[in-house]
Design an enzyme around this catalytic site. Structure first.
Site, PDB file in Angstrom:
ATOM      1  N   TYR A 148     -45.482  -0.754  11.742  1.00  0.00           N
ATOM      2  CA  TYR A 148     -45.953   0.363  12.589  1.00  0.00           C
ATOM      3  C   TYR A 148     -45.272   0.322  13.958  1.00  0.00           C
ATOM      4  CZ  TYR A 148     -49.458   2.996  15.390  1.00  0.00           C
ATOM      5  OH  TYR A 148     -50.097   3.868  16.228  1.00  0.00           O
ATOM      6  N   LYS A 152     -42.996   3.366  15.339  1.00  0.00           N
ATOM      7  CA  LYS A 152     -43.313   4.136  16.553  1.00  0.00           C
ATOM      8  C   LYS A 152     -42.177   4.053  17.570  1.00  0.00           C
ATOM      9  CE  LYS A 152     -47.376   5.993  15.697  1.00  0.00           C
ATOM     10  NZ  LYS A 152     -47.547   7.452  15.547  1.00  0.00           N
TER      11      LYS A 152
HETATM   12  N1  LIG Z   1     -56.324   5.358  17.221  1.00  0.00           N
HETATM   13  C1  LIG Z   1     -55.488   4.634  17.936  1.00  0.00           C
HETATM   14  O1  LIG Z   1     -55.862   3.586  18.489  1.00  0.00           O
HETATM   15  C2  LIG Z   1     -54.068   5.069  18.138  1.00  0.00           C
HETATM   16  C3  LIG Z   1     -53.302   4.432  19.139  1.00  0.00           C
HETATM   17  C4  LIG Z   1     -51.991   4.812  19.326  1.00  0.00           C
HETATM   18  C5  LIG Z   1     -51.427   5.798  18.557  1.00  0.00           C
HETATM   19  N2  LIG Z   1     -52.193   6.404  17.590  1.00  0.00           N
HETATM   20  C6  LIG Z   1     -51.540   7.434  16.777  1.00  0.00           C
HETATM   21  O2  LIG Z   1     -52.265   8.634  16.877  1.00  0.00           O
HETATM   22  C7  LIG Z   1     -52.095   9.388  15.681  1.00  0.00           C
HETATM   23  C8  LIG Z   1     -53.456   9.797  15.159  1.00  0.00           C
HETATM   24  O3  LIG Z   1     -54.212   8.622  14.969  1.00  0.00           O
HETATM   25  P1  LIG Z   1     -55.802   8.655  14.773  1.00  0.00           P
HETATM   26  O4  LIG Z   1     -56.316   7.428  15.427  1.00  0.00           O
HETATM   27  O5  LIG Z   1     -56.355   9.973  15.143  1.00  0.00           O
HETATM   28  O6  LIG Z   1     -55.857   8.426  13.187  1.00  0.00           O
HETATM   29  P2  LIG Z   1     -57.024   8.770  12.149  1.00  0.00           P
HETATM   30  O7  LIG Z   1     -58.330   8.810  12.835  1.00  0.00           O
HETATM   31  O8  LIG Z   1     -56.805   7.803  11.040  1.00  0.00           O
HETATM   32  O9  LIG Z   1     -56.658  10.251  11.678  1.00  0.00           O
HETATM   33  C9  LIG Z   1     -55.474  10.447  10.970  1.00  0.00           C
HETATM   34  C10 LIG Z   1     -55.301  11.913  10.683  1.00  0.00           C
HETATM   35  O10 LIG Z   1     -54.107  12.072   9.921  1.00  0.00           O
HETATM   36  C11 LIG Z   1     -54.435  12.693   8.671  1.00  0.00           C
HETATM   37  N3  LIG Z   1     -53.583  12.132   7.635  1.00  0.00           N
HETATM   38  C12 LIG Z   1     -53.469  10.831   7.261  1.00  0.00           C
HETATM   39  N4  LIG Z   1     -52.606  10.715   6.253  1.00  0.00           N
HETATM   40  C13 LIG Z   1     -52.165  11.978   5.973  1.00  0.00           C
HETATM   41  C14 LIG Z   1     -51.249  12.507   5.041  1.00  0.00           C
HETATM   42  N5  LIG Z   1     -50.623  11.740   4.136  1.00  0.00           N
HETATM   43  N6  LIG Z   1     -51.033  13.840   5.036  1.00  0.00           N
HETATM   44  C15 LIG Z   1     -51.675  14.638   5.913  1.00  0.00           C
HETATM   45  N7  LIG Z   1     -52.535  14.193   6.845  1.00  0.00           N
HETATM   46  C16 LIG Z   1     -52.780  12.868   6.858  1.00  0.00           C
HETATM   47  C17 LIG Z   1     -55.912  12.406   8.457  1.00  0.00           C
HETATM   48  O11 LIG Z   1     -56.530  13.390   7.686  1.00  0.00           O
HETATM   49  P3  LIG Z   1     -56.735  13.290   6.106  1.00  0.00           P
HETATM   50  O12 LIG Z   1     -57.260  11.911   5.824  1.00  0.00           O
HETATM   51  O13 LIG Z   1     -57.708  14.393   5.826  1.00  0.00           O
HETATM   52  O14 LIG Z   1     -55.406  13.535   5.523  1.00  0.00           O
HETATM   53  C18 LIG Z   1     -56.432  12.509   9.896  1.00  0.00           C
HETATM   54  O15 LIG Z   1     -56.613  13.846  10.253  1.00  0.00           O
HETATM   55  C19 LIG Z   1     -51.288   8.498  14.731  1.00  0.00           C
HETATM   56  O16 LIG Z   1     -49.939   8.829  14.793  1.00  0.00           O
HETATM   57  C20 LIG Z   1     -51.497   7.115  15.298  1.00  0.00           C
HETATM   58  O17 LIG Z   1     -50.472   6.232  14.980  1.00  0.00           O
HETATM   59  C21 LIG Z   1     -53.488   6.072  17.375  1.00  0.00           C
END
Ligand SMILES: NC(=O)c1ccc[n+]([C@@H]2O[C@H](COP(=O)([O-])OP(=O)(O)OC[C@H]3O[C@@H](n4cnc5c(N)ncnc54)[C@H](OP(=O)(O)O)[C@@H]3O)[C@@H](O)[C@H]2O)c1
Length: 256
Positions: A148, A152
């Site tokens: 990851y 990124k």
């Molecule tokens: N949370 C953190 O601490 C954090 C920190 C830094 C960066 N980020 C980044 O922020 C972004 C969002 O993270 P998040 O924390 O909001 O994640 P999350 O809560 O796991 O949500 C992920 C989203 O992506 C969708 N998704 C996952 N796999 C998919 C696929 N194959 N096709 C289409 N949609 C898909 C999920 O919906 P479905 O399951 O309905 O498909 C959900 O809407 C990511 O790029 C992550 O790396 C997060």
């Protein structure tokens, strides 16, 4: 503050929950029309005015283009948000090619493919903005999320190249780099806290507490705070900001 987003057409990936859902809500609140893509169309998405939800697997090589095509002949903003952060508590030697490929495919290639599909439409409309959701792990390389972190870093690098090629034609490209955010990815079932807790034989709440302690503010970022940053970067007020990465991590990165 008017961000100039009223009536703009926005595409958001990974939009059904977490940061993506917050981004969709923030654009809708600014009066934008949003096309929201995720595998599942959640009730939270369905009830939003001005939002069209599309069920799409963005890991499928054809998925991103299918989502973008649903936007029709105008796109002003593309938010490449979808991503996965599978913890690797057994260490690098246990991370297989398939694991690397899965992480790379969704974190990097889905953005490459969505951008490839959206750019011709954006250029035909005279310009626009792309915002990618990166991570502090692009610079804070972490063996716990080794694949990851590398993915990124590549996503942030990709955004910089894009900003150089398409800036002269009216496209701005920026990256937001969150630290730990209070979403399922970290705190939900199968998330970082649970997986790492199971591997280390400690309670997930202790993993969560450890992450909080690593932040100067002592708390996780809220998804809405990331969304505010994305909307600001996409809006007209920051029209000369491009090729940059803005960190939102509660002070987790301690160096300048
Ligand atoms: N949370 C953190 O601490 C954090 C920190 C830094 C960066 N980020 C980044 O922020 C972004 C969002 O993270 P998040 O924390 O909001 O994640 P999350 O809560 O796991 O949500 C992920 C989203 O992506 C969708 N998704 C996952 N796999 C998919 C696929 N194959 N096709 C289409 N949609 C898909 C999920 O919906 P479905 O399951 O309905 O498909 C959900 O809407 C990511 O790029 C992550 O790396 C997060």
């Amino acid at each position: 503050m008017d961000l100039g987003l009223t009536g703009k057409r926005v595409v958001v990936t990974g939009a059904s929950r977490g940061i993506g859902l917050a981004i969709v809500r923030a654009f809708a609140a600014e009066g934008a029309t949003v096309l929201a893509g995720a595998r599942r169309v959640t009730p939270e998405l369905e009830k939003l005015d001005g939002v069209t939800a599309v069920a799409v697997d963005l890991a499928d090589p054809a998925g991103p283009a299918r989502l973008v095509a649903a936007a029709g002949d105008r796109i002003d903003v593309l938010v490449n948000n979808v991503g996965i952060a599978p913890p690797r508590p057994q260490g690098f030697l246990e991370v297989t090619d398939d694991m690397w490929a899965t992480t790379w495919n969704l974190n990097v290639m889905s953005a490459v493919r969505a951008t490839r599909a959206a750019l011709p439409v954006m250029l035909a409309g005279g310009g626009g903005a792309i915002v990618n959701t990166g991570s502090v792990n692009a610079r804070l390389a972490d063996p716990l999320v080794v694949d990851y972190s590398a993915a990124k870093a590549a996503l942030t690098n990709f955004a910089k190249s894009l900003s150089k090629e398409f800036g002269p034609r009216g496209i701005r490209v920026n990256t937001v780099a969150p630290g730990p955010v209070a979403t399922d990815l970290w705190l939900g079932s199968g998330g970082v806290a649970e997986t790492v807790g199971a591997a280390q034989g400690i309670d997930p709440s202790d993993v969560e507490a450890g992450a909080k302690a690593a932040m100067v503010t002592g708390r996780f970022t809220r998804p809405e705070e990331v969304a505010d940053l994305v909307v600001m970067l996409a809006g007209g007020n920051l029209g000369n900001v491009t090729g940059t990465e803005i960190t939102i991590d509660g002070g987790m990165i301690t160096t300048l």
